[in-house]
Design an enzyme around this catalytic site. Structure first.
Site, PDB file in Angstrom:
ATOM      1  N   GLY A   1      10.401  40.594 -13.932  1.00 58.87           N
ATOM      2  CA  GLY A   1       9.735  41.843 -13.556  1.00 58.87           C
ATOM      3  C   GLY A   1       9.941  42.920 -14.603  1.00 58.87           C
ATOM      4  O   GLY A   1      10.711  42.762 -15.538  1.00 58.87           O
TER       5      GLY A   1
ATOM      6  N   GLY B   1      11.603  45.463 -16.056  1.00 56.06           N
ATOM      7  CA  GLY B   1      12.940  46.034 -15.939  1.00 56.06           C
ATOM      8  C   GLY B   1      13.079  47.362 -16.663  1.00 56.06           C
ATOM      9  O   GLY B   1      14.049  48.083 -16.488  1.00 56.06           O
ATOM     10  N   ARG B   2      12.113  47.648 -17.526  1.00 56.47           N
ATOM     11  CA  ARG B   2      12.177  48.918 -18.257  1.00 56.47           C
ATOM     12  C   ARG B   2      10.786  49.461 -18.546  1.00 56.47           C
ATOM     13  O   ARG B   2      10.629  50.361 -19.364  1.00 56.47           O
ATOM     14  CB  ARG B   2      12.930  48.733 -19.546  1.00 56.47           C
TER      15      ARG B   2
ATOM     16  N   LYS C   1       6.827  51.742 -21.946  1.00 55.86           N
ATOM     17  CA  LYS C   1       7.878  50.735 -22.101  1.00 55.86           C
ATOM     18  C   LYS C   1       9.138  51.446 -22.585  1.00 55.86           C
ATOM     19  O   LYS C   1       9.126  52.072 -23.652  1.00 55.86           O
ATOM     20  CB  LYS C   1       7.421  49.672 -23.113  1.00 55.86           C
TER      21      LYS C   1
ATOM     22  N   GLY D   1      17.114  49.937 -18.746  1.00 55.02           N
ATOM     23  CA  GLY D   1      15.731  50.388 -18.557  1.00 55.02           C
ATOM     24  C   GLY D   1      15.148  51.127 -19.747  1.00 55.02           C
ATOM     25  O   GLY D   1      14.030  51.626 -19.685  1.00 55.02           O
TER      26      GLY D   1
ATOM     27  N   ARG E   1       2.070  51.433 -24.106  1.00 57.41           N
ATOM     28  CA  ARG E   1       1.340  50.212 -24.403  1.00 57.41           C
ATOM     29  C   ARG E   1       0.021  50.204 -23.640  1.00 57.41           C
ATOM     30  O   ARG E   1      -0.018  50.527 -22.451  1.00 57.41           O
ATOM     31  CB  ARG E   1       2.203  49.012 -23.993  1.00 57.41           C
TER      32      ARG E   1
ATOM     33  N   ASP F   1       6.703  34.565 -19.360  1.00 55.66           N
ATOM     34  CA  ASP F   1       6.513  35.964 -18.959  1.00 55.66           C
ATOM     35  C   ASP F   1       5.924  36.782 -20.105  1.00 55.66           C
ATOM     36  O   ASP F   1       5.535  37.930 -19.901  1.00 55.66           O
ATOM     37  CB  ASP F   1       7.827  36.589 -18.482  1.00 55.66           C
ATOM     38  N   ASN F   2       5.850  36.197 -21.292  1.00 59.81           N
ATOM     39  CA  ASN F   2       5.244  36.905 -22.427  1.00 59.81           C
ATOM     40  C   ASN F   2       3.903  36.278 -22.795  1.00 59.81           C
ATOM     41  O   ASN F   2       3.463  36.381 -23.935  1.00 59.81           O
ATOM     42  CB  ASN F   2       6.193  36.884 -23.630  1.00 59.81           C
TER      43      ASN F   2
HETATM   44  P1  AMP Z   1      11.498  41.041 -23.018  1.00 58.60           P
HETATM   45  O1  AMP Z   1      12.562  40.433 -23.857  1.00 58.60           O
HETATM   46  O2  AMP Z   1      11.135  42.434 -23.430  1.00 58.60           O
HETATM   47  O3  AMP Z   1      10.300  40.168 -22.836  1.00 58.60           O
HETATM   48  O4  AMP Z   1      12.161  41.217 -21.579  1.00 58.60           O
HETATM   49  C1  AMP Z   1      12.571  40.157 -20.768  1.00 58.60           C
HETATM   50  C2  AMP Z   1      13.014  40.706 -19.423  1.00 58.60           C
HETATM   51  O5  AMP Z   1      14.152  41.548 -19.586  1.00 58.60           O
HETATM   52  C3  AMP Z   1      11.966  41.552 -18.719  1.00 58.60           C
HETATM   53  O6  AMP Z   1      12.103  41.358 -17.343  1.00 58.60           O
HETATM   54  C4  AMP Z   1      12.367  42.962 -19.110  1.00 58.60           C
HETATM   55  O7  AMP Z   1      11.907  43.913 -18.213  1.00 58.60           O
HETATM   56  C5  AMP Z   1      13.876  42.863 -19.096  1.00 58.60           C
HETATM   57  N1  AMP Z   1      14.505  43.858 -19.991  1.00 58.60           N
HETATM   58  C6  AMP Z   1      14.504  43.861 -21.334  1.00 58.60           C
HETATM   59  N2  AMP Z   1      15.180  44.910 -21.812  1.00 58.60           N
HETATM   60  C7  AMP Z   1      15.626  45.603 -20.750  1.00 58.60           C
HETATM   61  C8  AMP Z   1      16.397  46.805 -20.583  1.00 58.60           C
HETATM   62  N3  AMP Z   1      16.855  47.493 -21.614  1.00 58.60           N
HETATM   63  N4  AMP Z   1      16.646  47.204 -19.326  1.00 58.60           N
HETATM   64  C9  AMP Z   1      16.197  46.521 -18.261  1.00 58.60           C
HETATM   65  N5  AMP Z   1      15.489  45.400 -18.343  1.00 58.60           N
HETATM   66  C10 AMP Z   1      15.197  44.925 -19.573  1.00 58.60           C
HETATM   67 MG    MG Z   2       8.610  40.293 -21.871  1.00 62.11          MG
END
Ligand code: AMP
Ligand code: MG
Length: 476
Positions: A81, A83-84, A99, A112, A162, A234-235
């Site tokens: 989900g 997260g940030r 973001k 976040g 974004r 998820d990407n």
């Molecule tokens: P990403 O690596 O950006 O594709 O993120 C993978 C997952 O980690 C997603 O659910 C993001 O929302 C979560 N996430 C990444 N960085 C953070 C952060 N600094 N705080 C909270 N959630 C994060």
């Molecule tokens: Mg991602």
């Protein structure tokens, strides 16, 4: 002021968590994409640092964090989900998402937030991809938050705005499928079809079209030497856009085994593995859709397999068609694929720079005396000579005028890509010295990747050995 809407808010409440972005102490606008704003019908006066940091929620927005799951490096995580990230809503049919907008119910252990480096990196590379003609999310703005985020060290915090066709991912389907929530899968599929595949008359047609878009997307990546770096489910965007620029990078010297991401220790997401991983991700999507494909499970599996079998031909047509155009072949003849594959093999064996080789061929195609610039890119230049002799024999069958061929080749072989060493230098100036001039200059160069821009030629050059970047980090 243009009104936001949020059609995702019409979906059931279990699809998201409604919450506003978390305010930041001292928002400062550091980049604004006025061309994109104009395209969306947004006025720069409406895009203040307060709006772009989430301190002020614009009229009509309905801010939320979306629920999704995903396979990360092959391991299923039933709840990821946003997260940030915070989806403010839509403008002109496009998602507007902040973001780095603060903690959400999906933050798990994270803060976040986002650091300035990764924000500027996403901005640069997304815009470079767009200028290269590759489907991608865009960057509308970057703001510094005035806060510090702690990663390995304390870093300046930032938020990137974004713009995406939508934020529906393969992992969004997996979120509901993992909960045996067939209604959720169906509702999401109906929404995705209405938004992205209005011509799909069945769930099968939706799956086929999604597969085709991914196949074409990954072919486009390969044709410019792009390595996504984290092709987790998820990407992987259902709309077929490149999404989530983390440790992504462009190759300098051609080598299909190239991996930059520090967290990709097995090379799962290496350059040359990307088509295979895309199929793997799409198989995960197909699994979630089984209940929609047919009531009888074995029939549904059969349909899914037929759809997935469509990836290969679509990918190959896009990839080999693109490679043929890169070497100036407008008509198709037997032996063409072998000719381009032999070039790639020669490049890999001789550490030839991917971008410069193809850009150099644009001139060599019309003036054989310009071979010198290309052959010098090969450790053993005679390997190029042998290939070029075959290439010229093949070019003799083409009917386009030399001028038309030259122009057509230059339109598919960029001079400028976001080379890692240039990206790192621009980010470092911004982070260490609060100097955004190198970022702005690089962004301007990358916005016209097919133009010669002689005064900017240094950005076309590969890194000197001391400048070479061996690893990239997602910075999360
Ligand atoms: P990403 O690596 O950006 O594709 O993120 C993978 C997952 O980690 C997603 O659910 C993001 O929302 C979560 N996430 C990444 N960085 C953070 C952060 N600094 N705080 C909270 N959630 C994060
Ligand atoms: Mg991602």
């Amino acid at each position: 002021m243009i009104l936001f809407s949020n059609t995702y808010a019409t979906l059931p409440e279990r699809f998201y968590a409604r919450l506003p972005p978390t305010p930041v102490p001292a928002p400062r606008l550091i980049a604004l994409n006025t061309a994109l704003a104009a395209q969306l019908g947004l006025h720069p006066d409406d895009l203040t640092a307060d709006v772009l940091s989430g301190n002020v929620v614009p009229p009509g927005a309905d801010p939320m964090a979306l629920a999704y799951a995903g396979h990360q490096f092959g391991n299923f995580v039933p709840q990821l989900g946003d997260g940030r990230a915070n989806l403010l809503g839509e403008v002109n049919g496009h998602d507007i998402q902040l973001k780095g907008a603060g903690r959400t119910p999906f933050s798990r252990g994270g803060d976040g937030r986002a650091a300035l480096g990764p924000v500027l990196r996403e901005y640069l590379i997304a815009e470079a991809m767009h200028a290269l003609g590759i489907p991608t999310t865009r960057a509308l703005a970057a703001v510094a938050t005035g806060e510090t985020v702690v990663r390995e060290t304390a870093l300046p915090g930032a938020i990137v705005t974004r713009v995406a066709a939508s934020h529906i991912r393969v992992g969004t389907f997996q979120y509901f499928a993992a909960r045996k929530d067939d209604d959720g899968v169906r509702t999401l599929a109906d929404y995705a079809i209405a938004r992205h595949y209005p011509n799909a008359a069945s769930y099968r047609a939706f799956l086929e079209a999604t597969i085709a878009r991914q196949a074409e997307l990954v072919a486009r990546w390969l044709l410019v030497g792009f390595i996504h770096g984290v092709m987790n489910t998820d990407n992987c965007s259902i709309a077929g856009e490149t999404i989530d620029y983390g440790p992504c990078a462009f190759m300098d010297a051609y080598d299909p085994a190239t991996v930059f991401s520090s967290i990709d220790r097995q090379g799962r997401y290496a350059y040359g593995n990307q088509p295979r991983i895309a199929v793997w991700n799409l198989a995960r999507l197909a699994e979630t859709l089984l209940p929609l494909l047919d009531d009888a499970e074995d029939k549904a599996v059969e349909i899914a397999q037929e759809c997935l079998a469509g990836f290969g031909p679509t990918f190959e047509a896009a990839y080999f068609g693109g490679l043929r155009r890169k070497i100036g072949l407008a008509i198709e003849r037997d032996g063409d694929n072998a000719l381009v594959q032999d070039l790639l093999k020669a490049m890999a064996d001789n550490q030839a720079d991917f971008t410069l080789t193809f850009r150099g061929l644009c001139n060599a195609a019309v003036k054989p005396e310009r071979d010198a610039a290309v052959r010098d890119l090969f450790v053993d230049p005679t390997v190029y000579d042998a290939w070029a002799a075959r290439w010229r024999q093949r070019l003799a069958f083409e009917i386009a005028t030399p001028e038309a061929r030259h122009a057509a080749m230059r339109a598919v072989n960029p001079a400028y890509i976001p080379r890692n060493h240039n990206v790192e230098a621009a980010l470092e100036a911004a982070i260490e010295r609060d100097d955004l001039a190198p970022f702005e200059e690089l962004l301007a160069v990358l916005s016209h990747p097919f133009d010669d821009q002689p005064s900017m030629a240094r950005y076309a050059a590969p890194p000197a050995p001391s400048q070479r970047v061996h690893q990239t980090f997602c910075g999360t």
